[in-house]
Motif scaffolding. Sequence first.
Motif, PDB file in Angstrom:
ATOM      1  N   TYR A 260       0.821  -1.196   0.000  1.00 25.95           N
ATOM      2  CA  TYR A 260       0.000   0.000   0.000  1.00 25.95           C
ATOM      3  C   TYR A 260       0.865   1.260   0.000  1.00 25.95           C
ATOM      4  CZ  TYR A 260      -4.002  -2.964   1.212  1.00 25.95           C
ATOM      5  OH  TYR A 260      -4.996  -3.914   1.197  1.00 25.95           O
ATOM      6  N   SER A 261       0.206   2.367  -0.326  1.00 24.37           N
ATOM      7  CA  SER A 261       0.774   3.709  -0.162  1.00 24.37           C
ATOM      8  C   SER A 261       2.064   3.912  -0.956  1.00 24.37           C
ATOM      9  CB  SER A 261       1.020   4.006   1.329  1.00 24.37           C
ATOM     10  OG  SER A 261       1.272   5.368   1.544  1.00 24.37           O
ATOM     11  N   VAL A 262       2.054   3.507  -2.238  1.00 28.52           N
ATOM     12  CA  VAL A 262       3.193   3.738  -3.132  1.00 28.52           C
ATOM     13  C   VAL A 262       2.890   4.946  -4.018  1.00 28.52           C
ATOM     14  CG1 VAL A 262       4.595   2.798  -5.011  1.00 28.52           C
ATOM     15  CG2 VAL A 262       3.820   1.304  -3.154  1.00 28.52           C
ATOM     16  N   LYS A 263       3.845   5.861  -4.116  1.00 34.23           N
ATOM     17  CA  LYS A 263       3.669   6.999  -5.011  1.00 34.23           C
ATOM     18  C   LYS A 263       5.012   7.383  -5.614  1.00 34.23           C
ATOM     19  CE  LYS A 263       4.032  10.497  -1.348  1.00 34.23           C
ATOM     20  NZ  LYS A 263       3.356  11.641  -0.689  1.00 34.23           N
ATOM     21  N   LEU A 264       4.949   7.923  -6.842  1.00 27.93           N
ATOM     22  CA  LEU A 264       6.130   8.440  -7.515  1.00 27.93           C
ATOM     23  C   LEU A 264       6.249   9.946  -7.330  1.00 27.93           C
ATOM     24  CD1 LEU A 264       6.022   6.472 -10.903  1.00 27.93           C
ATOM     25  CD2 LEU A 264       7.131   5.826  -8.760  1.00 27.93           C
ATOM     26  N   SER A 265       5.116  10.577  -7.127  1.00 26.01           N
ATOM     27  CA  SER A 265       5.065  12.025  -6.880  1.00 26.01           C
ATOM     28  C   SER A 265       3.724  12.305  -6.222  1.00 26.01           C
ATOM     29  CB  SER A 265       5.197  12.803  -8.195  1.00 26.01           C
ATOM     30  OG  SER A 265       4.037  12.640  -8.987  1.00 26.01           O
ATOM     31  N   ASP A 266       3.466  13.575  -5.940  1.00 27.38           N
ATOM     32  CA  ASP A 266       2.188  13.933  -5.315  1.00 27.38           C
ATOM     33  C   ASP A 266       1.007  13.657  -6.226  1.00 27.38           C
ATOM     34  OD1 ASP A 266       3.415  14.721  -2.987  1.00 27.38           O
ATOM     35  OD2 ASP A 266       3.536  16.838  -3.556  1.00 27.38           O
ATOM     36  N   SER A 267       1.256  13.574  -7.536  1.00 23.70           N
ATOM     37  CA  SER A 267       0.162  13.344  -8.482  1.00 23.70           C
ATOM     38  C   SER A 267       0.174  11.941  -9.091  1.00 23.70           C
ATOM     39  CB  SER A 267       0.210  14.387  -9.607  1.00 23.70           C
ATOM     40  OG  SER A 267       1.436  14.307 -10.307  1.00 23.70           O
ATOM     41  N   ILE A 268       1.222  11.165  -8.848  1.00 23.90           N
ATOM     42  CA  ILE A 268       1.329   9.815  -9.421  1.00 23.90           C
ATOM     43  C   ILE A 268       1.402   8.808  -8.279  1.00 23.90           C
ATOM     44  CG2 ILE A 268       2.587   8.302 -10.996  1.00 23.90           C
ATOM     45  CD1 ILE A 268       3.892  10.828 -12.188  1.00 23.90           C
ATOM     46  N   TYR A 269       0.282   8.162  -8.008  1.00 24.80           N
ATOM     47  CA  TYR A 269       0.217   7.219  -6.890  1.00 24.80           C
ATOM     48  C   TYR A 269      -0.557   5.984  -7.318  1.00 24.80           C
ATOM     49  CZ  TYR A 269      -4.123   9.878  -6.530  1.00 24.80           C
ATOM     50  OH  TYR A 269      -5.310  10.502  -6.826  1.00 24.80           O
ATOM     51  N   PHE A 270      -0.495   4.968  -6.483  1.00 21.91           N
ATOM     52  CA  PHE A 270      -1.013   3.654  -6.848  1.00 21.91           C
ATOM     53  C   PHE A 270      -1.931   3.110  -5.763  1.00 21.91           C
ATOM     54  CE2 PHE A 270       2.866   4.336  -9.091  1.00 21.91           C
ATOM     55  CZ  PHE A 270       2.676   3.762 -10.335  1.00 21.91           C
ATOM     56  N   GLY A 271      -2.893   2.322  -6.209  1.00 22.43           N
ATOM     57  CA  GLY A 271      -3.684   1.547  -5.278  1.00 22.43           C
ATOM     58  C   GLY A 271      -2.884   0.349  -4.807  1.00 22.43           C
ATOM     59  N   PRO A 272      -3.447  -0.457  -3.902  1.00 24.93           N
ATOM     60  CA  PRO A 272      -2.733  -1.652  -3.425  1.00 24.93           C
ATOM     61  C   PRO A 272      -2.284  -2.521  -4.591  1.00 24.93           C
ATOM     62  CG  PRO A 272      -4.745  -1.298  -2.180  1.00 24.93           C
ATOM     63  CD  PRO A 272      -4.789  -0.335  -3.320  1.00 24.93           C
ATOM     64  N   MET A 273      -1.029  -2.999  -4.527  1.00 24.91           N
ATOM     65  CA  MET A 273      -0.460  -3.812  -5.600  1.00 24.91           C
ATOM     66  C   MET A 273       0.016  -5.152  -5.058  1.00 24.91           C
ATOM     67  SD  MET A 273       1.699  -1.052  -7.912  1.00 24.91           S
ATOM     68  CE  MET A 273       2.574  -0.261  -6.561  1.00 24.91           C
ATOM     69  N   LYS A 274      -0.263  -6.209  -5.803  1.00 24.59           N
ATOM     70  CA  LYS A 274       0.223  -7.535  -5.429  1.00 24.59           C
ATOM     71  C   LYS A 274       1.745  -7.512  -5.388  1.00 24.59           C
ATOM     72  CE  LYS A 274      -3.685 -10.002  -7.466  1.00 24.59           C
ATOM     73  NZ  LYS A 274      -4.119 -10.941  -8.541  1.00 24.59           N
ATOM     74  N   THR A 275       2.307  -7.999  -4.297  1.00 27.01           N
ATOM     75  CA  THR A 275       3.746  -7.871  -4.059  1.00 27.01           C
ATOM     76  C   THR A 275       4.245  -9.102  -3.326  1.00 27.01           C
ATOM     77  OG1 THR A 275       3.533  -5.465  -3.889  1.00 27.01           O
ATOM     78  CG2 THR A 275       5.520  -6.424  -2.940  1.00 27.01           C
ATOM     79  N   VAL A 276       5.493  -9.485  -3.576  1.00 25.76           N
ATOM     80  CA  VAL A 276       6.132 -10.540  -2.794  1.00 25.76           C
ATOM     81  C   VAL A 276       7.323  -9.949  -2.053  1.00 25.76           C
ATOM     82  CG1 VAL A 276       5.392 -12.391  -4.346  1.00 25.76           C
ATOM     83  CG2 VAL A 276       7.624 -11.308  -4.692  1.00 25.76           C
ATOM     84  N   LEU A 277       7.603 -10.516  -0.903  1.00 23.74           N
ATOM     85  CA  LEU A 277       8.756 -10.119  -0.105  1.00 23.74           C
ATOM     86  C   LEU A 277       9.901 -11.048  -0.461  1.00 23.74           C
ATOM     87  CD1 LEU A 277       9.119  -7.924   2.070  1.00 23.74           C
ATOM     88  CD2 LEU A 277       8.775  -9.691   3.796  1.00 23.74           C
TER      89      LEU A 277
END
Length: 324
Positions: A260-277
């Motif tokens: 959660y809570s990934v963004k590239l800038s204040d205007s470029i952000y993402f919803g929850p993304m499937k991820t592996v650790l």
Amino acid sequence: MHQSIKIIITLLISATIFASERNSLKDVPPFNFTKAEFVNASTTRIPFKVIDQLIVVEVDILNEVGDFILDTGSETLILNSAHFKPTRQYGIEGQQKSGVNDHIEDVKEKYLNLLSINDINLKKLNADVIDLSHIERTKKIKLLGIIGYSVLKDFEIFIDMHLNQLTLTKIDNEGNKVSDKVYAETIMDSIDFTLKKHTIILEAYVGEKAVKFGLDTAAEYNQLNETLDSEILNYFYPNKELKLTGASGNKKKVLAGKLYSVKLSDSIYFGPMKTVLANLRKMNAAFGAHLDGVLGFEFFLQKRTIINYKKKKLYFFANPIVSP
């Protein structure tokens, strides 16, 4: 119950050329995207299919018709040794190429004296010949190879997951499109990236913490380095354990969930993304870069993205409004 992914999470193959002396193939047939549509003399639009969250295009090359994986994490064009044999062996027998989870053995090189993407020609292209048969078996496709940076760098690449469509338009040495009449839509946003060898590196944030992500079209899930501090890992919510198969067929267990809570800038952000650790030590060593993670299919699923290697920029179109 453990779930199993019988596929590679990401290819990220380092394809350094070891030989200084090469043999040319004679009368090389053109490299054609079989279902390409011409937009103009410098632009072609190619439909793709998604197989286990990999972007796959159909190609006709060297008298073979089959599938290629689009992989910005690979340095070169790679041919599957199950279908192609090298003209001669290059470098040292058993020379290794690095993959993200382990090492790929027995890499050989094939030299194509002409690669023609329909009417768009690239000359003197090298191709590494690697055994990809384990990927071919698990994907149940005729996998001829992988299209990497050495092919893509001379184009502006628009990846549209909403239309399952790849647009390649030729660019000059400064990264400017040869033709301006390419896109009907207006670019909504953009961001700079750095290039480490062939790897796209993005400055990003998880929460308020700065991170560095590699961008790879062949990453089926995002990856987050398991050694990151808790302030970042607090945004990763695991929900299952997966078995991953590395680039050379070795398997390992990883935690999978959503980031959660990934963004590239204040205007470029993402919803929850499937991820592996995952442990990214080998990948970082292979590319000489310290990455906190990798963004892949989930990134492109949320953002209609243009990659311009010469300008070192990503551009984004707004997602289309879908009627209910």
